[in-house]
Motif scaffolding. Sequence first.
Motif, PDB file in Angstrom:
ATOM      1  N   HIS A 151       0.862  -1.183   0.000  1.00  0.00           N
ATOM      2  CA  HIS A 151       0.000   0.000   0.000  1.00  0.00           C
ATOM      3  C   HIS A 151       0.895   1.228   0.000  1.00  0.00           C
ATOM      4  N   ARG A 152       0.563   2.172  -0.842  1.00  0.00           N
ATOM      5  CA  ARG A 152       1.438   3.343  -0.992  1.00  0.00           C
ATOM      6  C   ARG A 152       1.534   4.181   0.269  1.00  0.00           C
ATOM      7  N   ASP A 153       0.534   4.075   1.157  1.00  0.00           N
ATOM      8  CA  ASP A 153       0.539   4.870   2.382  1.00  0.00           C
ATOM      9  C   ASP A 153       1.111   4.122   3.580  1.00  0.00           C
ATOM     10  N   LEU A 154       1.657   2.930   3.345  1.00  0.00           N
ATOM     11  CA  LEU A 154       2.182   2.122   4.446  1.00  0.00           C
ATOM     12  C   LEU A 154       3.629   1.727   4.197  1.00  0.00           C
ATOM     13  N   GLU A 155       4.367   1.638   5.292  1.00  0.00           N
ATOM     14  CA  GLU A 155       5.693   1.036   5.273  1.00  0.00           C
ATOM     15  C   GLU A 155       5.606  -0.289   6.015  1.00  0.00           C
ATOM     16  N   SER A 156       6.320  -1.291   5.537  1.00  0.00           N
ATOM     17  CA  SER A 156       6.279  -2.587   6.214  1.00  0.00           C
ATOM     18  C   SER A 156       7.681  -3.179   6.279  1.00  0.00           C
ATOM     19  N   VAL A 157       7.916  -3.894   7.361  1.00  0.00           N
ATOM     20  CA  VAL A 157       9.182  -4.591   7.543  1.00  0.00           C
ATOM     21  C   VAL A 157       8.868  -5.999   8.036  1.00  0.00           C
ATOM     22  N   VAL A 158       9.572  -6.977   7.510  1.00  0.00           N
ATOM     23  CA  VAL A 158       9.335  -8.360   7.914  1.00  0.00           C
ATOM     24  C   VAL A 158       9.765  -8.546   9.363  1.00  0.00           C
ATOM     25  N   ALA A 159       8.834  -9.045  10.181  1.00  0.00           N
ATOM     26  CA  ALA A 159       9.119  -9.265  11.593  1.00  0.00           C
ATOM     27  C   ALA A 159       9.398 -10.726  11.898  1.00  0.00           C
ATOM     28  N   PHE A 160       8.572 -11.620  11.364  1.00  0.00           N
ATOM     29  CA  PHE A 160       8.723 -13.056  11.616  1.00  0.00           C
ATOM     30  C   PHE A 160       8.372 -13.827  10.348  1.00  0.00           C
ATOM     31  N   GLU A 161       8.924 -15.009  10.243  1.00  0.00           N
ATOM     32  CA  GLU A 161       8.494 -15.944   9.198  1.00  0.00           C
ATOM     33  C   GLU A 161       7.820 -17.118   9.879  1.00  0.00           C
ATOM     34  N   GLU A 162       6.593 -17.382   9.500  1.00  0.00           N
ATOM     35  CA  GLU A 162       5.810 -18.434  10.127  1.00  0.00           C
ATOM     36  C   GLU A 162       5.654 -19.623   9.188  1.00  0.00           C
ATOM     37  N   GLU A 163       5.418 -20.791   9.797  1.00  0.00           N
ATOM     38  CA  GLU A 163       5.085 -21.994   9.036  1.00  0.00           C
ATOM     39  C   GLU A 163       3.675 -22.423   9.439  1.00  0.00           C
ATOM     40  N   LEU A 164       2.794 -22.437   8.467  1.00  0.00           N
ATOM     41  CA  LEU A 164       1.399 -22.770   8.735  1.00  0.00           C
ATOM     42  C   LEU A 164       1.178 -24.276   8.736  1.00  0.00           C
ATOM     43  N   THR A 165       0.182 -24.686   9.493  1.00  0.00           N
ATOM     44  CA  THR A 165      -0.217 -26.089   9.532  1.00  0.00           C
ATOM     45  C   THR A 165      -1.731 -26.153   9.624  1.00  0.00           C
ATOM     46  N   ILE A 166      -2.291 -27.292   9.267  1.00  0.00           N
ATOM     47  CA  ILE A 166      -3.716 -27.515   9.460  1.00  0.00           C
ATOM     48  C   ILE A 166      -3.890 -28.307  10.746  1.00  0.00           C
ATOM     49  N   ALA A 167      -4.627 -27.733  11.677  1.00  0.00           N
ATOM     50  CA  ALA A 167      -4.845 -28.375  12.972  1.00  0.00           C
ATOM     51  C   ALA A 167      -6.240 -28.972  13.016  1.00  0.00           C
ATOM     52  N   THR A 168      -6.318 -30.193  13.552  1.00  0.00           N
ATOM     53  CA  THR A 168      -7.592 -30.893  13.690  1.00  0.00           C
ATOM     54  C   THR A 168      -7.627 -31.563  15.059  1.00  0.00           C
ATOM     55  N   SER A 169      -8.748 -32.211  15.339  1.00  0.00           N
ATOM     56  CA  SER A 169      -8.791 -33.053  16.534  1.00  0.00           C
ATOM     57  C   SER A 169      -7.918 -34.281  16.287  1.00  0.00           C
ATOM     58  N   ARG A 170      -7.572 -34.979  17.326  1.00  0.00           N
ATOM     59  CA  ARG A 170      -6.702 -36.148  17.188  1.00  0.00           C
ATOM     60  C   ARG A 170      -7.414 -37.320  16.522  1.00  0.00           C
ATOM     61  N   GLN A 171      -8.733 -37.249  16.385  1.00  0.00           N
ATOM     62  CA  GLN A 171      -9.473 -38.330  15.740  1.00  0.00           C
ATOM     63  C   GLN A 171      -9.342 -38.308  14.218  1.00  0.00           C
ATOM     64  N   VAL A 172      -8.872 -37.201  13.656  1.00  0.00           N
ATOM     65  CA  VAL A 172      -8.714 -37.098  12.205  1.00  0.00           C
ATOM     66  C   VAL A 172      -7.400 -37.766  11.808  1.00  0.00           C
ATOM     67  N   ARG A 173      -7.493 -38.843  10.987  1.00  0.00           N
ATOM     68  CA  ARG A 173      -6.291 -39.591  10.607  1.00  0.00           C
ATOM     69  C   ARG A 173      -5.414 -38.812   9.638  1.00  0.00           C
ATOM     70  N   SER A 174      -6.037 -38.192   8.636  1.00  0.00           N
ATOM     71  CA  SER A 174      -5.294 -37.417   7.653  1.00  0.00           C
ATOM     72  C   SER A 174      -6.240 -36.431   6.994  1.00  0.00           C
ATOM     73  N   LEU A 175      -5.680 -35.393   6.412  1.00  0.00           N
ATOM     74  CA  LEU A 175      -6.498 -34.402   5.732  1.00  0.00           C
ATOM     75  C   LEU A 175      -7.188 -35.011   4.518  1.00  0.00           C
ATOM     76  N   ASP A 176      -6.464 -35.841   3.782  1.00  0.00           N
ATOM     77  CA  ASP A 176      -7.056 -36.486   2.597  1.00  0.00           C
ATOM     78  C   ASP A 176      -8.246 -37.360   2.977  1.00  0.00           C
ATOM     79  N   HIS A 177      -8.115 -38.093   4.075  1.00  0.00           N
ATOM     80  CA  HIS A 177      -9.214 -38.960   4.522  1.00  0.00           C
ATOM     81  C   HIS A 177     -10.417 -38.107   4.943  1.00  0.00           C
ATOM     82  N   LEU A 178     -10.163 -37.000   5.612  1.00  0.00           N
ATOM     83  CA  LEU A 178     -11.246 -36.123   6.033  1.00  0.00           C
ATOM     84  C   LEU A 178     -12.002 -35.580   4.826  1.00  0.00           C
TER      85      LEU A 178
END
Length: 303
Positions: A151-178
């Motif tokens: 955005h032209r009115d904003l300055e930004s600086v990288v603070a952290f790099e995150e790694e995303l995951t899909i969280a489910t209950s423990r009863q879910v065996r796999s995302l593909d199966h779900l």
Amino acid sequence: MDVRDLKVFAAVAEAGVVTRAAAQLNTVQSNVTARLHALEQELGVLLFHRHSRGMSLTAAGTHLQSYATKILALVDEAKHAVSDNGEPKGTLRLGSMETTAAVRMPSLLISFTKLYPLIDVNFYTGTTGELVQDVLDRKLDGAFVAGPVAHRDLESVVAFEEELTIATSRQVRSLDHLIASSEEVRILMFRQGCVYRRRLEMLLGNRGVAKVKVLEFGTLEGLLGCVAAGLGITMLPTSVVRPGMNLACHAIDADEARIETVFVSRAGSYAHSPLTHFQRHFEERVTPAPTIPLRPARLIAMS
């Protein structure tokens, strides 16, 4: 148009009733009513609808509100600029996503407030969309949001790099199966404006999920508790998921998992002393948060 009139207008617009606005401004109700009337007379338009429940903005009032917010913020900025001698004191208004607030902010804010006890920190949480708009509207001095932000009115600086995951209950065996066994996939996310929500919706769409039901949550604790109970799935940084949460983390492809958290502030504005000291502090002190190692196609259960 008097700045004091704009301050009264802004207070009534936010409060919705004259009595509450008068209390916030530490003045009497008649003074608020008189200033509103004078402002409407000067502009030649009605700014509020008056009704039994209070007052609501007209179309003209809505237009004026955005300008009033900017003008009042610029007045405050000017006061800071002429009185700031570089000493770290004053008020700092910061914002952050819920996930960043839970994992990254505690140690950073503790060390900052210990180092600069004369700086009062006001801290708010919200979605990336909400926080970016609040910085643009000068309601916040800066905010940690999901990047990139262009955005032209904003300055930004990288603070952290995150790694995303899909969280489910423990009863879910796999995302593909779900996905294969469900006619409808329920996703538990924050409200509109959440970048993680858009990422998860796109990921499921790319995997052929035709029907998605979104359940919106206002707090991270409530969201994680309902995921653990099996109400649905979510996408979050791996650093948020800790032992004892009764959750399972499903790894996703690296290009889908990587995301940056950036710190945004207004470009071209006077950066008052509290903000410059905070930016310097987090750039010096930020270290990667502990994360749970993930491998492709592996399910990691958190007991």
